[in-house]
Scaffold this active site. Structure first.
Site, PDB file in Angstrom:
ATOM      1  N   ARG A  11      47.352  42.115  50.457  1.00 22.48           N
ATOM      2  CA  ARG A  11      46.714  40.822  50.226  1.00 22.48           C
ATOM      3  C   ARG A  11      47.612  39.709  50.730  1.00 22.48           C
ATOM      4  NH1 ARG A  11      45.736  39.942  44.308  1.00 22.48           N
ATOM      5  NH2 ARG A  11      47.057  41.733  43.854  1.00 22.48           N
ATOM      6  N   GLU A  51      33.217  51.049  40.092  1.00 22.59           N
ATOM      7  CA  GLU A  51      33.451  51.244  41.527  1.00 22.59           C
ATOM      8  C   GLU A  51      32.502  52.269  42.130  1.00 22.59           C
ATOM      9  OE1 GLU A  51      35.782  51.451  39.169  1.00 22.59           O
ATOM     10  OE2 GLU A  51      37.031  49.691  39.498  1.00 22.59           O
ATOM     11  N   PHE A  69      41.490  52.298  43.465  1.00 19.75           N
ATOM     12  CA  PHE A  69      40.127  52.331  42.922  1.00 19.75           C
ATOM     13  C   PHE A  69      39.075  52.303  44.033  1.00 19.75           C
ATOM     14  CE2 PHE A  69      42.820  49.805  39.854  1.00 19.75           C
ATOM     15  CZ  PHE A  69      43.320  50.944  39.253  1.00 19.75           C
TER      16      PHE A  69
END
Lengths: 312, 274
Positions: free
Chosen positions: A165, A56, A81
């Site tokens: 999501r 990341e 993250f």
């Protein structure tokens, strides 16, 4: 029906449309493209939809470099993250260097469900909020996200989108007007103001409905953008009702409650009670269990409203 | 630029570094002096840049990932005419355009902000990808510190660039063997540094004397010709190169004070008067 639309589909459709018409728009993933839905874009735009692997920090740095070259990169990962893991890269390579990078962190707070404590960010907003000039936005529903994304890409500078999501309950009507930098009074009332974000907006509306039966008239302010917070709307509402409850799917320290209290303390001192995560790490569970475990249920909001009224 | 001219340019960069840091009285002089020669070769010969048009599209770019070598970068930029040399004396003064660490939003000619170590190489990879997409044939250069190579992000960037054959990227390691707290080999050894980069699918050039402009020039020329891989030029340098008391300070040269007397001695040494 918009009720059935996943937020990630709204996001991916928007990116696809932008990438088709603007060759400066890019998306970078770190091995969670299947989760974000952006994997489809890797096939459609192999040069501009990059997967950097499980790295990341490198993703953030590459995005910063691309931005310095005039591109508009979107980087995606799970929210912890996309924020906690790369706090210094966001601070220096992206924000301090004034790069135009959009950070998409998915599954905020209890939405991480069965991924549990390691993946359940209650601290992401708090960590980023003290970085100058970053915009922090937590979409309320798919309708709102659809209206927000064009404003996000138009805004020159870093934006963190704390995005579900899936499909949290839709609270906005499809013809609603949305301004990324304005809070939205979803329900007018005179006794108490609830300022809510994310999945807690629906909870606040339900609590307001319950309290109506007890003759408590609640105003519900939806504040999806936590930074910069819409001080004007919050102050106006607090002055009207004289009591405020904040509701968020995040630690009460550093998030919406902190932002609202900062505004009120300096401009319109008002009694405040908060609903949110209090000094706890995440844990595995489905949303109903987690709402109970972290006191994010309608009953918790009702209780906070009744408490704060006594302080008026 | 011919070899002698590059050597002269490196000398002038060193003069600027000493003036810049001594004007404040303290600074990262060791790691600035060690990269004076590679900066001379890059700006004096290889980089397609225009000081009169610092934002020129398609220009070659330099990311000084070891951002604390800002004064060295400012010294070559001033020498090339990006800004007046007198500005070098403003290093770290209130409101300056020349902060201790490189800042692309403050200094004309600086292409990337750096200072939190380990981040610049990723940015350089991003810039190199951007250049490839734009098909502008730019070469992207990046200077990494040896101590900085202990940062994990360097190897994340190395792996991605190697894996994707990003060949418009030429990186350098300023291998002066010293870091703030001591010798690199004692603290966290980079042993077999060349083999490490090769294992990440980079073409590696070992420059035996990383302070020799001719050897550096040869390595860059060869590196540019390699297609299909990113390139790492390992510069075996001397921290503080060119100023005897800085070289002698070894570990102490990472950041050290330079008074007026030392400045005079340093300038005389660099100009070959001692």
């Amino acid at each position: 029906m918009i009720q059935d639309v996943l937020m990630r589909d709204v996001f991916v459709d928007f990116l696809r449309e932008q990438m088709q018409k603007n060759d400066k728009v890019m998306v970078l993933d770190a091995d969670l493209a299947k989760c974000a839905g952006t994997i489809a874009l890797e096939k459609e735009f192999p040069d501009r939809a990059l997967n950097v692997g499980i790295a990341e920090a490198n993703m953030a740095g590459i995005a910063a470099g691309l931005s310095s070259y005039g591109y508009i990169p979107f980087i995606t990962s799970f929210a912890p993250f996309a924020t906690r893991r790369i706090a210094d890269q966001i601070m220096i390579s992206i924000c301090y260097a004034k790069q135009n990078v959009k950070i998409i962190g998915t599954d905020p707070g209890i939405a991480a469900e069965l991924n549990g404590g390691t993946h359940m960010p209650f601290e992401d907003i708090g960590m980023l909020r003290s970085i100058p000039n970053i915009v922090i936005y937590e979409p309320t529903d798919a309708v709102e996200l659809k209206k927000a994304l064009p404003q996000i890409i138009e805004h020159k500078g870093p934006v963190y989108v704390r995005m579900h999501r899936k499909n949290p309950a839709v609270v906005h009507s499809e013809d609603c007007e949305f301004n990324l930098f304005k809070a939205d009074v979803l329900r007018e009332g005179k006794d108490v103001t609830i300022v809510a974000s994310g999945i807690m907006v629906e909870t606040a509306l339900k609590a307001a409905e319950e309290l109506k039966a007890e003759n408590i008239d609640v105003e519900v302010v939806c504040s999806p953008t936590i930074k910069p917070i819409d001080a004007e709307t919050i102050i106006k509402s607090a002055k009207k009702t004289g009591a405020v409850v904040t509701c968020e799917n995040h630690n009460v320290m550093g998030g919406l409650r902190s932002a609202v209290c900062e505004v009120l303390a300096e401009n319109a001192p008002t009694p405040v009670r908060s609903v949110g995560v209090k000094e706890k790490f995440g844990e595995v569970g489905k949303v109903p269990y987690l709402r109970k475990a972290f006191n994010l249920e309608v009953v918790d909001v009702v209780k906070a409203v009744k408490e704060v009224i006594t302080l008026k | 630029m011919a070899k002698s001219e590059l050597a002269t340019l490196a000398q002038e960069i060193r003069v600027n570094i000493v003036n810049c840091i001594s004007s404040l009285g303290v600074g990262h002089i060791g790691g600035c002096l060690s990269i004076a020669d590679v900066l001379a070769v890059l700006y004096g010969k290889h980089m397609n840049v225009d000081p009169k048009n610092p934002k020129m599209e398609g220009r070659d770019r330099l990311v000084c990932s070891k951002g604390h070598a800002g004064p060295a970068v400012y010294s070559v930029l001033a020498e090339m005419g990006y800004f007046d040399k007198s500005e070098l004396a403003t290093l770290n003064q209130s409101g300056t355009n020349l902060p201790s660490h490189c800042d692309m939003n403050k200094t004309l000619g600086v292409d990337m902000t750096a200072g939190s170590l380990g981040q610049g190489l990723s940015c350089a990879v991003g810039i190199a990808i951007g250049s490839k997409l734009a098909k502008d044939n730019a070469t992207i250069y990046c200077i990494v510190g040896d101590g900085e190579s202990q940062e994990g992000q360097i190897w994340e960037a190395a792996m991605y660039a190697g894996s994707h054959g990003i060949d418009n990227l030429i990186a350098f390691t300023d291998y002066n063997k010293l870091q703030l707290d001591g010798y690199v080999k004692d603290i966290n050894d980079l042993a077999s540094l060349s083999a490490k980069w090769r294992a990440f699918n980079w073409e590696v050039f070992d420059v035996i004397d990383g302070n020799d402009v001719e050897q550096i020039d040869q390595a860059i020329t060869q590196a540019k010709a390699v297609i299909g891989k990113p390139k790492m030029v390992i510069l075996n340098t001397i921290k503080g190169k060119g100023v005897s008391f800085v070289e002698a300070a070894k570990v102490g040269s990472h950041s050290m004070s330079v008074n007026a007397e030392q400045r005079a001695q340093a300038l005389a040494e660099i100009r070959g008067e001692i």
